[in-house]
Design an enzyme around this catalytic site. Sequence first.
Site, PDB file in Angstrom:
ATOM      1  NE  ARG A 175       1.117 -26.364   9.772  1.00  0.00           N
ATOM      2  CZ  ARG A 175       1.274 -27.476  10.474  1.00  0.00           C
ATOM      3  NH1 ARG A 175       0.298 -28.385  10.477  1.00  0.00           N
ATOM      4  NH2 ARG A 175       2.382 -27.708  11.141  1.00  0.00           N
TER       5      ARG A 175
ATOM      6  CE  LYS B  37       5.489 -26.813   7.289  1.00  0.00           C
ATOM      7  NZ  LYS B  37       5.913 -25.589   8.026  1.00  0.00           N
TER       8      LYS B  37
ATOM      9  CG  HIS C 191       0.533 -19.593  10.427  1.00  0.00           C
ATOM     10  ND1 HIS C 191       0.092 -20.845  10.042  1.00  0.00           N
ATOM     11  CD2 HIS C 191       1.646 -19.815  11.165  1.00  0.00           C
ATOM     12  CE1 HIS C 191       0.908 -21.773  10.506  1.00  0.00           C
ATOM     13  NE2 HIS C 191       1.866 -21.168  11.201  1.00  0.00           N
TER      14      HIS C 191
ATOM     15  NE  ARG D 233       0.431 -24.323  13.260  1.00  0.00           N
ATOM     16  CZ  ARG D 233       0.317 -25.614  13.577  1.00  0.00           C
ATOM     17  NH1 ARG D 233      -0.881 -26.115  13.831  1.00  0.00           N
ATOM     18  NH2 ARG D 233       1.380 -26.397  13.647  1.00  0.00           N
TER      19      ARG D 233
ATOM     20  CG  HIS E  79       5.427 -28.005  16.103  1.00  0.00           C
ATOM     21  ND1 HIS E  79       5.447 -26.962  17.009  1.00  0.00           N
ATOM     22  CD2 HIS E  79       4.881 -27.490  14.963  1.00  0.00           C
ATOM     23  CE1 HIS E  79       4.958 -25.875  16.449  1.00  0.00           C
ATOM     24  NE2 HIS E  79       4.599 -26.167  15.221  1.00  0.00           N
TER      25      HIS E  79
ATOM     26  CE1 TYR F 161       3.712 -20.034  18.202  1.00  0.00           C
ATOM     27  CE2 TYR F 161       4.354 -22.331  18.421  1.00  0.00           C
ATOM     28  CZ  TYR F 161       3.848 -21.299  17.663  1.00  0.00           C
ATOM     29  OH  TYR F 161       3.492 -21.517  16.359  1.00  0.00           O
TER      30      TYR F 161
END
Length: 458
Positions: A274, A299, A405, A408, A431, A440
């Site tokens: 990120r 995050k 972003h 990424r 994640h 994705y």
Amino acid sequence: MQQSNENFLPAYNLLLNRRNIPDKAKPHYIRWAKTWISTVNPDTAAPTLDFFQDLGRRPKLPVWQFQQAVRAVSWLARDLLRIPWAKSFDWQGLDDQAKPLEPDHRTLGRETIRVPSTPPTPPISPSSVPLPETADEVAHICEALRRAIRLDGLSYATEETYVNWNSRFTRYCLIRLKQTPQNAGPQGATSYLNYLALERNIAPSTQKQALNAMVFLIRKVFGMEDFTLEKSVSAHGHRRPPVVLTRSEIQAVIAHLENPWKLAAQLMYGSGLRLMESLRLRVKDIDFGQGTIIINDGKGGKHRIVPLPRALEPRLKEHLAKEQQKHANDLAGGCGEVHMTESLLRKYPGASKEWPWQFIFPAATFCPHPKTGRVARFHLHDTSMQRQFKEATRKAGLSKPATCHTLRHSFATHLLESGVDIRTVQDLLGHSDVSTTMIYLHVIKRPGAGGPSPLDLA
């Protein structure tokens, strides 16, 4: 050079007039221009870079003066003297490198926005009592909310998001419902969600974000653990697939970036970082021996290890060698501290001057901490990187709405297209749930079983 000093002033004054520079500021621009032209050999760009590095090493020099010096020299070199290298030199990037972090920036917010350890007295709730002033109630709710969030260990970005939404919710309750948020409770939250969907036409993801913020407020601050929300109107629409660039498009964008922005973009794409994860990297986080990068406090406060692209190792080592020499010069000049949180400074008192703790992408200048006043280097500002990337996409002629972003997103998509297992991609992205990574699958070139288009079979 002295002859140049005498000759350029009349034309430079006219240039400052065309730029609408106030009369009281003109002597400062002229002073910067004189200092540069009398001390620097303008035949190449390297002496000018050294000039600004020395300038940024002055701890007491305000950032606005550094940026003023950049503008003064750029106008003289590029617009007046028309030096060949000055036309293509990244003056805006040099200006961006000095942009300071605001007191409420994600890196500093937890240190500058203090929350008392003693909880506030519960607000009065009987309906017969007049409603509190809106500003007072918003401040009271925000303080209680920040306390609950920090005790729960949520990230500062989440804190800012929840505070923002619940400030709006509080105003909505007081102004439209004529109730305090405590009295309005779950019914007030449902009413506000309906208002967002019907009158504000917000996106579904935005409505869900507001819902999560209000649920946290009701449970953690108001103490209503068991409650149900009436069915609210859902904002229409579905989650849009992420924007993904092809490999050739990424190469085109990166080609229009200059260091350090170029190297930061390559790390974001090459390791799936990120934006803030890349800018907050410190020297100690890079392990060339293992070929890995350690991401601390990503995050959600999570930590993970990602691969260091082997293709970037030579350029990264060269960049670090230059920064280490710059740090050594800082120390020799009596400065050289880097920003560290108060808790880390208490634990490692001398670490702020040690090389392993320095940012890989440091700012061009020293800045005082907005709370303590301690002068140190911070990392590059994220909005500066975003502006540089946006300009690079424009120069590359992209029609896609790409942001930092997007690199990424492209990292994850290209790995899946190459046959990498989705669980591996999930771990690399950090994640918590594989369903987040599965988005994705909808944007890879050959989704599903990889069957071709019927048009390709004709």
